[in-house]
Design an enzyme around this catalytic site. Sequence first.
Site, mmCIF file in Angstrom:
data_model
loop_
_atom_site.group_PDB
_atom_site.id
_atom_site.type_symbol
_atom_site.label_atom_id
_atom_site.label_comp_id
_atom_site.label_asym_id
_atom_site.label_seq_id
_atom_site.Cartn_x
_atom_site.Cartn_y
_atom_site.Cartn_z
ATOM 1 N N ASP A 616 0.808 -1.220 0.000
ATOM 2 C CA ASP A 616 0.000 0.000 0.000
ATOM 3 C C ASP A 616 0.845 1.276 0.000
ATOM 4 O O ASP A 616 0.318 2.371 -0.185
ATOM 5 C CB ASP A 616 -0.910 0.025 1.238
ATOM 6 C CG ASP A 616 -2.063 -0.951 1.096
ATOM 7 O OD1 ASP A 616 -2.430 -1.251 -0.059
ATOM 8 O OD2 ASP A 616 -2.582 -1.413 2.123
ATOM 9 N N ARG A 647 -2.213 1.895 -9.753
ATOM 10 C CA ARG A 647 -1.313 2.817 -9.041
ATOM 11 C C ARG A 647 0.009 3.025 -9.772
ATOM 12 O O ARG A 647 0.638 4.069 -9.620
ATOM 13 C CB ARG A 647 -1.075 2.329 -7.613
ATOM 14 C CG ARG A 647 -2.289 2.608 -6.755
ATOM 15 C CD ARG A 647 -2.043 2.325 -5.290
ATOM 16 N NE ARG A 647 -3.173 2.846 -4.537
ATOM 17 C CZ ARG A 647 -3.570 2.373 -3.360
ATOM 18 N NH1 ARG A 647 -2.936 1.378 -2.799
ATOM 19 N NH2 ARG A 647 -4.600 2.907 -2.756
ATOM 20 N N ARG A 688 -4.449 7.520 -1.749
ATOM 21 C CA ARG A 688 -2.997 7.422 -1.529
ATOM 22 C C ARG A 688 -2.214 8.195 -2.587
ATOM 23 O O ARG A 688 -1.144 8.731 -2.328
ATOM 24 C CB ARG A 688 -2.547 5.968 -1.500
ATOM 25 C CG ARG A 688 -3.133 5.210 -0.321
ATOM 26 C CD ARG A 688 -2.297 4.001 0.063
ATOM 27 N NE ARG A 688 -3.083 3.101 0.890
ATOM 28 C CZ ARG A 688 -3.278 3.258 2.201
ATOM 29 N NH1 ARG A 688 -2.761 4.288 2.831
ATOM 30 N NH2 ARG A 688 -4.006 2.398 2.870
#
Length: 737
Positions: A616, A647, A688
Amino acid sequence: MDTVKTTLVIGLGLIGGSLALALKKAGLGGHIIGCDRDQDEVELAISIGMIDQGSVRAEDWIEQADLIVISVPVIAMESVMAQIRPLLRPDTIVTDVGSSKGSVLASAEKVWGSLPDNFVLGHPIAGSEKSGVAAALVDLYQRHKVIVTPAENNPQAAVRCVTQMWQACGAEVLSMDIPHHDEVLAATSHLPHLLAFSLVDTLARQDESLEIFRYAAGGFRDFTRIAASDPVMWRDIFTANQRAVLKALTEFEQGLAILRTAVEQSDSDAMLGIFTRAKSAREHFSRILENSAYIPMQNKLIHYRAAPGGALSGRLRVPGDKSISHRSIMLGSLAEGTTHIKGFLEGEDSLATLQAFRDMGVVIEGPHQGEVTVHGVGLHGLKKPAGPLYLGNSGTSMRLLAGLMAGQSFDVELTGDASLTKRPMERVAKPLREMGAVVETAEGGRPPMLIRGGQQLKGIDYVMPMASAQVKSCVLLAGLYAQGETQTTEPAPTRDHTERMLTGFGYSVARNGASASLQGGGKLVASDIDVPSDISSAAFFMVAGSIAPDSEIVIEHVGLNPTRVGVINILKLMGADITLENEAEVGGEPVADIRVRSAQLKGIDIPEDQVPLAIDEFPVLFVAAACAEGVTRLRGAEELRVKESDRIQVMADGLLALGVDCTVVEDGIDIVGGVIGSGSVHSRDDHRIAMSFAVASLRSEGEIFIEDCANVATSFPGFVELANGAGFNLSVEDESL
Ligand code: NAP
């Protein structure tokens, strides 16, 4: 509704008058005729443009009406029906607005023998304490609900016409059967009115009543506002809906008797139990009424504008770990004694777990600024919830609860929102069935899950086909209720928060390599828990403190579970100056304060064995790489592409937009450290990514504008305030949707 050329409204009071006004405004219903027994009211209605025509004699207009709305008091319905019956055309659609439906149906059956096909009963849930034409409001039904109670013989076209009429007034139309309607209304509207009338009457009869009313505070005013409603109408409603009202009253009297005993005996636990359940239920209802989830939903687009530079200093504490927050509620509820929790993450998912245990009778105080007190009921103290347990979007709650519910004496249904309903549950249902549980899932092994109570579970030795902490936890938690030993063996290491917290609550868990096992039939002992800060949230400040020149910060009480510490290992390999202080153990979890000082980072090949331990944290590690000397290479990270966003690609797009040289490969990325420029980047709704680019601004040459940062509030409440307090320079811009 398009075929309606003439509408007749009988009874021009608050409800009928408001309907006529709203239909006129919407330009629907054709020619609007209104009748009332009071000539003055009819004239007033014509003069203000509420109706086109009208009189005191409804019978003069029946034959020409395509739609008739009976909006007189329920007690007068039968006489009005008897009046219209001889002249009613078979194709005319009739509806009513009465507050009780069983009595209106009975009146219709008395007049016609059975309900006419085109008579569709309805009830607008809107009103006020006022009555008459003058009280009517054009927007009375806007954003209110209307319940229609269609009968089997009602043709679809008639139901559609009545539905469209109310929708044209701005209402949301729901459908229900008559007995259900009367019970729901008895409990939610009629009973509160009855209590308000009774309380005000009781107080008013006391000698010092004037005194009481003079000093009456807000509570009294709020609670008794509805006692100013029309007495005649309410007498009629209580008469018409007698059976359902008495049933609701009996249930209320039973609840009141319990509370009375609790007060008499100064039973603090019982009172607290009732009040905390009521408070949370009230808040839950308010959220349902506002159509929001457990925490307020954003109806705004949020963007960050991050000014360049900044040095970080001070001590800070980031929000609590989500996995541990869930488990602290679960084990605290099942423990003997009272568990005090600090640092609880008040996110939507952990609040869903908290609500589920409240629904099963556990008294839980808070959360209030991260503090929660759980009055444990022991492993066998849960009570059957009144309905399905709703777990929102939380897969953790559903999978872990499935294990615990398998061992209860009652049946439970676990449900969730649309997205949770698509997630696979068979992976937990299968081992639970092997243990002797009776678990039903919907098609394709999806939620809702129905778990039958009263089964004797037996321990199993479960060799897990996939590496999943949730499946492992589910089986171990069911093992608490099983005869003999339950063992899990995982194909690759997964997070071990459940094993650790069970140990922290005094339950012995044996661990041997990839296996964990426990004996059923033990007990959990309450344990205070200071939920460690989430290392994933702390990671932003670890990178920030490393890359911002002249910085030194301490991030307090961070959870350092060995399955999560990849970010520290990787940053240290890159040359970060990170030291641990105050190392301790909380609820079985290692924690420490993390001191971070600025350092010149260098590019590395990230060891593949660290990838699952930092999965993460890569977005912010990419920012560290952009500030490092040389190239940082990441491989074996294809899982990053199926997170909240892809991501790898989204970070690469942002870095390129800021002038950082990087190359994307299938399972990773190469990032060449150098200068971070300025510009606009998009988070693609991924919290994030948004926070990572905020960190990048500490070393950027110019401002970074970060689009779409609303989700940050869910995973990291208070991020902007905390970051600015430490030395960032972020401002928030919002744009209403
Ligand atoms: P309202 O303001 O008192 O209006 C009722 C009107 O009907 C009055 O003008 C009344 O005249 C008239 N009326 C009575 N008998 C009649 C008859 N035989 N022929 C023609 N007109 C007659 O009451 P409301 O609040 O609009 O309530 C009407 C209906 O709506 C009731 O069935 C009630 O259950 C339902 N409802 C009320 C609310 C609320 O909060 N008020 C909410 C939802 C549903 P008089 O004044 O001369 O009696």
